[in-house]
Motif scaffolding. Structure first.
Motif, PDB file in Angstrom:
ATOM      1  N   LEU A  93       0.817  -1.216   0.000  1.00 42.37           N
ATOM      2  CA  LEU A  93       0.000   0.000   0.000  1.00 42.37           C
ATOM      3  C   LEU A  93       0.849   1.263   0.000  1.00 42.37           C
ATOM      4  CD1 LEU A  93      -2.834  -1.029   2.502  1.00 42.37           C
ATOM      5  CD2 LEU A  93      -2.955  -0.933   0.010  1.00 42.37           C
ATOM      6  N   ILE A  94       2.106   1.134   0.408  1.00 43.73           N
ATOM      7  CA  ILE A  94       3.015   2.283   0.371  1.00 43.73           C
ATOM      8  C   ILE A  94       3.095   2.849  -1.042  1.00 43.73           C
ATOM      9  CG2 ILE A  94       5.438   2.980   0.620  1.00 43.73           C
ATOM     10  CD1 ILE A  94       5.663   0.989   2.914  1.00 43.73           C
ATOM     11  N   PHE A  95       2.978   1.972  -2.035  1.00 45.00           N
ATOM     12  CA  PHE A  95       3.044   2.402  -3.428  1.00 45.00           C
ATOM     13  C   PHE A  95       1.653   2.570  -4.049  1.00 45.00           C
ATOM     14  CE2 PHE A  95       6.882  -0.014  -2.497  1.00 45.00           C
ATOM     15  CZ  PHE A  95       7.876   0.849  -2.927  1.00 45.00           C
ATOM     16  N   THR A  96       0.733   1.674  -3.693  1.00 48.11           N
ATOM     17  CA  THR A  96      -0.538   1.658  -4.413  1.00 48.11           C
ATOM     18  C   THR A  96      -1.544   2.703  -3.928  1.00 48.11           C
ATOM     19  OG1 THR A  96      -1.325  -0.134  -2.978  1.00 48.11           O
ATOM     20  CG2 THR A  96      -0.301  -0.751  -5.071  1.00 48.11           C
ATOM     21  N   LEU A  97      -1.503   3.073  -2.648  1.00 49.85           N
ATOM     22  CA  LEU A  97      -2.393   4.150  -2.187  1.00 49.85           C
ATOM     23  C   LEU A  97      -2.056   5.476  -2.874  1.00 49.85           C
ATOM     24  CD1 LEU A  97      -3.041   3.513   1.613  1.00 49.85           C
ATOM     25  CD2 LEU A  97      -4.724   3.593  -0.235  1.00 49.85           C
ATOM     26  N   PRO A  98      -0.768   5.883  -2.907  1.00 48.30           N
ATOM     27  CA  PRO A  98      -0.442   7.089  -3.689  1.00 48.30           C
ATOM     28  C   PRO A  98      -0.838   6.950  -5.153  1.00 48.30           C
ATOM     29  CG  PRO A  98       1.381   6.536  -2.233  1.00 48.30           C
ATOM     30  CD  PRO A  98       0.405   5.395  -2.166  1.00 48.30           C
ATOM     31  N   MET A  99      -0.688   5.750  -5.706  1.00 49.68           N
ATOM     32  CA  MET A  99      -1.054   5.519  -7.108  1.00 49.68           C
ATOM     33  C   MET A  99      -2.540   5.773  -7.335  1.00 49.68           C
ATOM     34  SD  MET A  99      -0.552   2.022  -9.306  1.00 49.68           S
ATOM     35  CE  MET A  99      -1.185   1.869 -10.981  1.00 49.68           C
ATOM     36  N   ALA A 100      -3.384   5.421  -6.357  1.00 49.96           N
ATOM     37  CA  ALA A 100      -4.818   5.637  -6.493  1.00 49.96           C
ATOM     38  C   ALA A 100      -5.141   7.120  -6.613  1.00 49.96           C
ATOM     39  CB  ALA A 100      -5.551   5.024  -5.305  1.00 49.96           C
ATOM     40  N   PHE A 101      -4.482   7.951  -5.810  1.00 50.20           N
ATOM     41  CA  PHE A 101      -4.710   9.395  -5.899  1.00 50.20           C
ATOM     42  C   PHE A 101      -4.164   9.950  -7.208  1.00 50.20           C
ATOM     43  CE2 PHE A 101      -5.201   8.764  -1.345  1.00 50.20           C
ATOM     44  CZ  PHE A 101      -6.258   9.597  -1.054  1.00 50.20           C
ATOM     45  N   ASN A 102      -3.028   9.414  -7.665  1.00 54.72           N
ATOM     46  CA  ASN A 102      -2.494   9.850  -8.951  1.00 54.72           C
ATOM     47  C   ASN A 102      -3.417   9.441 -10.097  1.00 54.72           C
ATOM     48  OD1 ASN A 102      -0.117  11.223  -8.215  1.00 54.72           O
ATOM     49  ND2 ASN A 102       0.968   9.303  -7.912  1.00 54.72           N
ATOM     50  N   ALA A 103      -4.103   8.303  -9.947  1.00 48.09           N
ATOM     51  CA  ALA A 103      -5.044   7.867 -10.979  1.00 48.09           C
ATOM     52  C   ALA A 103      -6.184   8.871 -11.127  1.00 48.09           C
ATOM     53  CB  ALA A 103      -5.597   6.478 -10.638  1.00 48.09           C
ATOM     54  N   VAL A 104      -6.657   9.423 -10.002  1.00 48.88           N
ATOM     55  CA  VAL A 104      -7.691  10.463 -10.057  1.00 48.88           C
ATOM     56  C   VAL A 104      -7.148  11.683 -10.799  1.00 48.88           C
ATOM     57  CG1 VAL A 104      -9.133  12.030  -8.702  1.00 48.88           C
ATOM     58  CG2 VAL A 104      -8.802   9.669  -7.944  1.00 48.88           C
ATOM     59  N   GLY A 105      -5.887  12.039 -10.508  1.00 48.07           N
ATOM     60  CA  GLY A 105      -5.270  13.166 -11.192  1.00 48.07           C
ATOM     61  C   GLY A 105      -5.153  12.928 -12.689  1.00 48.07           C
ATOM     62  N   VAL A 106      -4.814  11.706 -13.081  1.00 50.06           N
ATOM     63  CA  VAL A 106      -4.687  11.374 -14.500  1.00 50.06           C
ATOM     64  C   VAL A 106      -6.041  11.471 -15.191  1.00 50.06           C
ATOM     65  CG1 VAL A 106      -4.194   9.498 -16.112  1.00 50.06           C
ATOM     66  CG2 VAL A 106      -2.632   9.945 -14.213  1.00 50.06           C
ATOM     67  N   VAL A 107      -7.093  10.971 -14.550  1.00 51.07           N
ATOM     68  CA  VAL A 107      -8.434  11.060 -15.139  1.00 51.07           C
ATOM     69  C   VAL A 107      -8.832  12.523 -15.321  1.00 51.07           C
ATOM     70  CG1 VAL A 107     -10.891  10.615 -14.736  1.00 51.07           C
ATOM     71  CG2 VAL A 107      -9.207   8.828 -14.246  1.00 51.07           C
ATOM     72  N   TYR A 108      -8.605  13.327 -14.285  1.00 50.05           N
ATOM     73  CA  TYR A 108      -8.985  14.740 -14.362  1.00 50.05           C
ATOM     74  C   TYR A 108      -8.212  15.456 -15.471  1.00 50.05           C
ATOM     75  CZ  TYR A 108      -9.794  19.597 -13.034  1.00 50.05           C
ATOM     76  OH  TYR A 108     -10.135  20.930 -13.052  1.00 50.05           O
ATOM     77  N   HIS A 109      -6.891  15.236 -15.502  1.00 48.87           N
ATOM     78  CA  HIS A 109      -6.076  15.931 -16.506  1.00 48.87           C
ATOM     79  C   HIS A 109      -6.431  15.469 -17.916  1.00 48.87           C
ATOM     80  CE1 HIS A 109      -2.765  18.317 -17.956  1.00 48.87           C
ATOM     81  NE2 HIS A 109      -2.225  17.269 -18.567  1.00 48.87           N
TER      82      HIS A 109
END
Length: 263
Positions: A237-253
């Motif tokens: 989760l150290i890697f995948t939780l941040p990835m989840a928030f970045n995924a939201v950023g990618v969708v928005y952008h």
């Protein structure tokens, strides 16, 4: 919507709000997932630092709320059977909902980092401070989502008297998931475009429903990744939780495009 940089890295083109509203932007799950992973690797120190701060703030908020809405968590955990009549349901629900609303602006810091990561910019303390300045609207977004979810859940559960109770429960879960997905860009709209809570929720609903299936596919994959990564002592989760928030950023952008003034 995507090119290749150095033949390996998918570069997701900056979206456009008007085109997204018309449903003219097509998303691809694979490139978005890969993009979310790659920007996570380089932004991990920022996101882990914010996670640590969030944990500390969450602990403080939890302790303060425990003073106003007391219930003995340790006693409940050690009981072989739970007496529902003695269970302080009201205190538990009130504490949980207030904690979610109060923590919303701090959780939004991770969404901010995901937004600037997706736009190929670096996070800044100025940007974090600017995100917190939107705290009232972000808290309203959280409140509206709770109210909408509660109303829909109550209506659908009430249908249990007319249809199968099991089917009503499954339908409730699906509708709640749909609602959360439809409103997932509300906080990014508040941070990036400075919309008020109501407009941000409406904008998110309209945009996401123009491209629901790719977004659903991406978030379903993220859910599976989070579950798998939690198996080895939660270390993944150290890697995948941040990835989840970045995924939201990618969708928005990909759909809207992060504003040049968002730093």
């Amino acid at each position: 919507m995507s090119d290749n940089s150095n033949n390996t890295t998918p570069v997701i083109a900056r979206g456009d709000f008007a085109q997204a509203l018309r449903g003219e932007i097509k998303l691809s799950v694979g490139p978005m997932l890969q993009r979310a992973w790659e920007i996570t690797l380089r932004s991990l120190p920022w996101m882990l630092g914010i996670f640590l701060v969030l944990l500390l703030i969450n602990l403080l908020v939890s302790n303060v709320l425990g003073m106003f809405f007391p219930f003995d968590e340790e006693a409940l955990a050690t009981q072989a059977t739970i007496d529902l009549e003695q269970l302080p349901v009201g205190n538990i629900i009130a504490s949980s909902l207030l904690q979610e609303i109060l923590m919303a602006p701090f959780s939004a810091l991770l969404i901010y980092v995901g937004l600037v990561n997706a736009a190929e910019r670096k996070p800044s303390f100025e940007g974090l401070r600017g995100t917190l300045q939107h705290a009232p609207q972000i808290m309203l977004v959280a409140l509206f989502k709770i109210i909408l979810t509660a109303i829909l859940a109550a209506v659908l559960i009430g249908l249990g008297s007319l249809i199968s109770g099991g089917f009503a429960l499954i339908l409730t879960v699906l509708v709640v998931i749909y609602l959360q997905l439809s409103l997932m860009l509300a906080v990014p709209f508040v941070i990036d475009r400075e919309l008020n809570a109501f407009r941000a929720l409406i904008a998110s609903f309209l945009v996401i429903n123009k491209t629901m299936f790719p977004v659903l596919g991406l978030m379903a994959l993220m859910g599976i990744i989070l579950l798998i990564s939690a198996i080895p002592l939660l270390l993944g989760l150290i890697f995948t939780l941040p990835m989840a928030f970045n995924a939201v950023g990618v969708v928005y952008h990909s759909l809207i495009g992060v504003d040049e003034e968002t730093v």
